[in-house]
Design a protein around this motif. Structure first.
Motif, PDB file in Angstrom:
ATOM      1  N   TRP A 187      32.074  46.202 -28.313  1.00 13.67           N
ATOM      2  CA  TRP A 187      33.383  46.566 -29.418  1.00 13.67           C
ATOM      3  C   TRP A 187      33.991  45.149 -29.736  1.00 13.67           C
ATOM      4  CZ3 TRP A 187      33.345  51.730 -29.849  1.00 13.67           C
ATOM      5  CH2 TRP A 187      32.675  52.592 -28.780  1.00 13.67           C
ATOM      6  N   ALA A 188      33.919  44.960 -30.954  1.00 13.43           N
ATOM      7  CA  ALA A 188      34.180  43.799 -31.629  1.00 13.43           C
ATOM      8  C   ALA A 188      35.667  44.076 -32.034  1.00 13.43           C
ATOM      9  CB  ALA A 188      33.392  43.364 -32.826  1.00 13.43           C
ATOM     10  N   MET A 189      36.637  42.862 -31.971  1.00 15.00           N
ATOM     11  CA  MET A 189      37.996  42.941 -32.353  1.00 15.00           C
ATOM     12  C   MET A 189      38.174  41.897 -33.658  1.00 15.00           C
ATOM     13  SD  MET A 189      40.447  43.112 -28.943  1.00 15.00           S
ATOM     14  CE  MET A 189      41.823  43.319 -30.013  1.00 15.00           C
ATOM     15  N   GLU A 191      38.914  38.751 -35.855  1.00 17.34           N
ATOM     16  CA  GLU A 191      39.150  37.379 -35.201  1.00 17.34           C
ATOM     17  C   GLU A 191      40.645  37.034 -35.191  1.00 17.34           C
ATOM     18  OE1 GLU A 191      38.005  32.679 -36.789  1.00 17.34           O
ATOM     19  OE2 GLU A 191      37.284  34.662 -37.888  1.00 17.34           O
ATOM     20  N   GLY A 192      41.001  36.490 -34.114  1.00 14.54           N
ATOM     21  CA  GLY A 192      42.440  36.200 -34.051  1.00 14.54           C
ATOM     22  C   GLY A 192      43.216  37.206 -33.091  1.00 14.54           C
ATOM     23  N   GLN A 193      42.837  38.339 -32.940  1.00 16.49           N
ATOM     24  CA  GLN A 193      43.026  39.490 -32.095  1.00 16.49           C
ATOM     25  C   GLN A 193      42.547  39.618 -30.723  1.00 16.49           C
ATOM     26  OE1 GLN A 193      43.824  43.149 -33.731  1.00 16.49           O
ATOM     27  NE2 GLN A 193      44.388  42.033 -35.687  1.00 16.49           N
ATOM     28  N   SER A 194      43.064  39.869 -29.718  1.00 22.25           N
ATOM     29  CA  SER A 194      42.845  40.035 -28.466  1.00 22.25           C
ATOM     30  C   SER A 194      43.529  40.999 -27.528  1.00 22.25           C
ATOM     31  CB  SER A 194      42.521  38.531 -27.596  1.00 22.25           C
ATOM     32  OG  SER A 194      44.164  38.014 -27.438  1.00 22.25           O
ATOM     33  N   PHE A 195      43.116  41.372 -26.319  1.00 18.83           N
ATOM     34  CA  PHE A 195      44.206  42.249 -25.591  1.00 18.83           C
ATOM     35  C   PHE A 195      45.050  41.291 -24.806  1.00 18.83           C
ATOM     36  CE2 PHE A 195      40.063  44.766 -25.727  1.00 18.83           C
ATOM     37  CZ  PHE A 195      40.583  45.887 -26.127  1.00 18.83           C
ATOM     38  N   LYS A 196      46.250  41.918 -24.701  1.00 19.74           N
ATOM     39  CA  LYS A 196      47.489  41.122 -24.046  1.00 19.74           C
ATOM     40  C   LYS A 196      47.251  40.701 -22.695  1.00 19.74           C
ATOM     41  CE  LYS A 196      50.890  43.573 -26.773  1.00 19.74           C
ATOM     42  NZ  LYS A 196      52.160  44.508 -26.649  1.00 19.74           N
ATOM     43  N   ASP A 197      46.411  41.527 -21.945  1.00 16.11           N
ATOM     44  CA  ASP A 197      46.008  41.130 -20.496  1.00 16.11           C
ATOM     45  C   ASP A 197      44.677  41.743 -19.983  1.00 16.11           C
ATOM     46  OD1 ASP A 197      46.861  43.811 -20.097  1.00 16.11           O
ATOM     47  OD2 ASP A 197      48.967  43.129 -19.693  1.00 16.11           O
ATOM     48  N   VAL A 198      44.440  41.436 -18.926  1.00 16.34           N
ATOM     49  CA  VAL A 198      43.104  42.044 -18.529  1.00 16.34           C
ATOM     50  C   VAL A 198      43.287  43.533 -18.125  1.00 16.34           C
ATOM     51  CG1 VAL A 198      41.501  42.020 -16.552  1.00 16.34           C
ATOM     52  CG2 VAL A 198      42.365  39.920 -17.583  1.00 16.34           C
ATOM     53  N   PHE A 204      41.210  50.134 -22.002  1.00 20.38           N
ATOM     54  CA  PHE A 204      40.446  50.485 -23.144  1.00 20.38           C
ATOM     55  C   PHE A 204      39.067  50.742 -22.960  1.00 20.38           C
ATOM     56  CE2 PHE A 204      37.417  49.228 -26.372  1.00 20.38           C
ATOM     57  CZ  PHE A 204      37.867  49.942 -27.479  1.00 20.38           C
ATOM     58  N   LEU A 205      38.197  50.173 -22.075  1.00 22.48           N
ATOM     59  CA  LEU A 205      36.868  50.506 -21.728  1.00 22.48           C
ATOM     60  C   LEU A 205      36.862  51.825 -20.843  1.00 22.48           C
ATOM     61  CD1 LEU A 205      35.566  46.845 -20.541  1.00 22.48           C
ATOM     62  CD2 LEU A 205      35.126  48.243 -22.930  1.00 22.48           C
ATOM     63  N   ALA A 206      37.919  52.074 -20.070  1.00 26.39           N
ATOM     64  CA  ALA A 206      37.932  53.153 -19.146  1.00 26.39           C
ATOM     65  C   ALA A 206      38.068  54.307 -20.221  1.00 26.39           C
ATOM     66  CB  ALA A 206      38.984  53.256 -18.270  1.00 26.39           C
ATOM     67  N   TYR A 225      43.759  48.672 -33.477  1.00 29.31           N
ATOM     68  CA  TYR A 225      43.689  47.095 -33.601  1.00 29.31           C
ATOM     69  C   TYR A 225      42.577  46.603 -34.176  1.00 29.31           C
ATOM     70  CZ  TYR A 225      46.941  48.125 -29.724  1.00 29.31           C
ATOM     71  OH  TYR A 225      47.881  48.588 -28.749  1.00 29.31           O
ATOM     72  N   GLY A 226      42.079  47.504 -34.840  1.00 21.68           N
ATOM     73  CA  GLY A 226      40.707  46.994 -35.977  1.00 21.68           C
ATOM     74  C   GLY A 226      39.593  46.763 -35.143  1.00 21.68           C
ATOM     75  N   ILE A 227      39.453  47.511 -33.939  1.00 22.45           N
ATOM     76  CA  ILE A 227      37.949  47.507 -33.145  1.00 22.45           C
ATOM     77  C   ILE A 227      36.965  48.255 -33.913  1.00 22.45           C
ATOM     78  CG2 ILE A 227      36.968  48.163 -31.088  1.00 22.45           C
ATOM     79  CD1 ILE A 227      39.724  47.448 -29.467  1.00 22.45           C
TER      80      ILE A 227
END
Length: 407
Positions: A187-189, A191-198, A204-206, A225-227
């Motif tokens: 699952w690609a996000m 560029e420049g975006q990421s999850f706020k925390d682990v 999301f994966l669950a 989020y554009g994933i």
């Protein structure tokens, strides 16, 4: 036996491959269903069928537990898988061989003694160890014979690598379809975006697993989020999975020389060549096994040298109704088949002594008798010409006198 690709090959595991199981079944069932017979050659060259020969009685009733079909089926199956068939001989108080009991070739090991004879040490199902000496067992090794005592297994020796590939493909197919034939994704996000925390990534994966697995397979999922999903693996069509499996199937068929149409592989079979392939199945595939068993019976079970044991393969070579009747008509016309011979080949009762008569065409004569026949024919022609001349010369006279003059 460990193969080069790391797959353990055993005979029970190889039997779970459908093509291997099919080859063993076709060979064993085809031979077990054949009629068996013992024949003695007379001084005049004719053969006499021995219906009550001890070997025929022994093979028709090898022991109290199994019948002829099951016993011969075991012989062919052991030779085609283990490479050896072993049976313990059992005698009565008069020293007559009255029973044969199959021993599992995988339960022990064939050894050679210092005297140059064979013995088989094995463990029965109760855990007890036994030893059979050479004269106490009937052993058929499949060529090529290793050290003159042990046969070659098509599964563990000759076909180990081909069977390992088939097992590996079978495992891959199970894994592929267990996962619904769906290749893995990432699952690609942007560029420049990421999850706020682990924790949010885990959530999301669950959610993805919950939406796309189990009972929720093929249901739509919502991505934020554009994933975007990106596929990593190949589909079965892109990997040519079916064609990849078909080639090992043909390699396995070559181990036992079984025609593909016998196992339902009909890509290269037509109505025109299927009959010829069936004939090749008898001559090229079954004949070596039949001769191996026949020669072993002649050497180790038959006591008379003038007696031979044979399998009757006529039932496998029979064509359709019209082809059989045309062949019978030809044999009947040219004198090597009688009515009772034809009925016996069709498993019908004879019509009595009259059905044992043989006929031949009128224009066929014994060798050397052709000149006598021509001389007789010339004499008949001269007699007919004399009659015609007499009628012409005595025209008008009473018929009785003409007949007297002709005589």
């Amino acid at each position: 036996a460990r193969s080069e690709i790391g797959v353990a090959v055993t005979i029970p595991r190889a039997r779970q491959v459908p093509v291997v199981r099919g080859c063993l079944s076709v060979l064993a069932e085809s031979i077990a269903g054949l009629e068996i017979g013992a024949f003695r050659t007379r001084a005049n060259g004719q053969r006499e069928r021995l219906l009550d020969h001890p070997v025929i009685k022994l093979l028709r009733n090898p022991n109290s537990r199994i019948d002829r079909f099951t016993f011969i089926h075991s012989i062919v199956d052991d030779l085609s898988s283990h490479g050896d068939f072993i049976a313990a001989k059992i005698w009565n108080d008069d020293g007559e061989l009255v029973s044969l009991r199959r021993i599992d070739p995988a339960s022990g090991e064939m050894e050679e003694t210092r005297e140059g004879t064979k013995r088989f040490r094995y463990t029965d199902k109760f855990g007890e160890t036994h030893t059979l000496l050479e004269e106490e067992m009937w052993h058929i090794p499949r060529p090529p014979v290793l050290d003159e005592i042990k046969g070659t297994s098509p599964i563990l020796v000759d076909g180990k690598e081909a069977i390992a590939v088939a097992i590996a493909l079978q495992k891959y197919a199970n894994i592929l379809f267990t996962n619904d034939a769906t290749p893995p994704y990432v699952w690609a996000m942007p560029e420049g975006q990421s999850f706020k925390d682990v924790g949010s990534k885990k959530n999301f994966l669950a959610s993805i697993r919950r939406w796309t697995t189990g009972k929720n397979r093929h249901r739509p999922a919502v991505l934020e989020y554009g994933i975007k999903p990106e596929r990593l693996g190949l589909t079965s069509e892109e990997a040519q999975f079916l064609e990849t499996r078909r080639e090992p199937w043909l390699d396995l068929l070559r181990l036992w020389r079984v025609p593909p149409h016998k196992l339902g592989i009909l890509e290269r079979s037509t109505h025109n060549n299927i009959e010829h392939q069936s004939l090749e199945f008898v001559t090229d595939c079954l004949r070596p096994i039949l001769e191996l068993i026949e020669s072993s019976i002649a050497k180790f079970l038959l006591e008379e040298e003038e007696v031979v044991f044979e399998f009757n393969v006529r039932s496998l070579l029979r064509g359709d109704l019209k082809a059989r009747y045309d062949a019978y008509a030809m044999g009947r016309q040219w004198g090597w088949l009688s009515v009772n011979d034809v009925l016996r080949m069709e498993n019908e009762n004879g019509i009595g002594p009259a059905g044992d008569r043989y006929i031949e065409p009128l224009n066929m004569v014994p060798v050397g008798a052709g000149m006598d026949r021509r001389e007789k024919q010339e004499g008949v022609e001269k007699s007919i010409a004399y009659l015609h001349e007499s009628v012409r010369r005595h025209r008008g006279r009473p018929r009785l006198e003409i007949v007297k003059d002709a005589a």
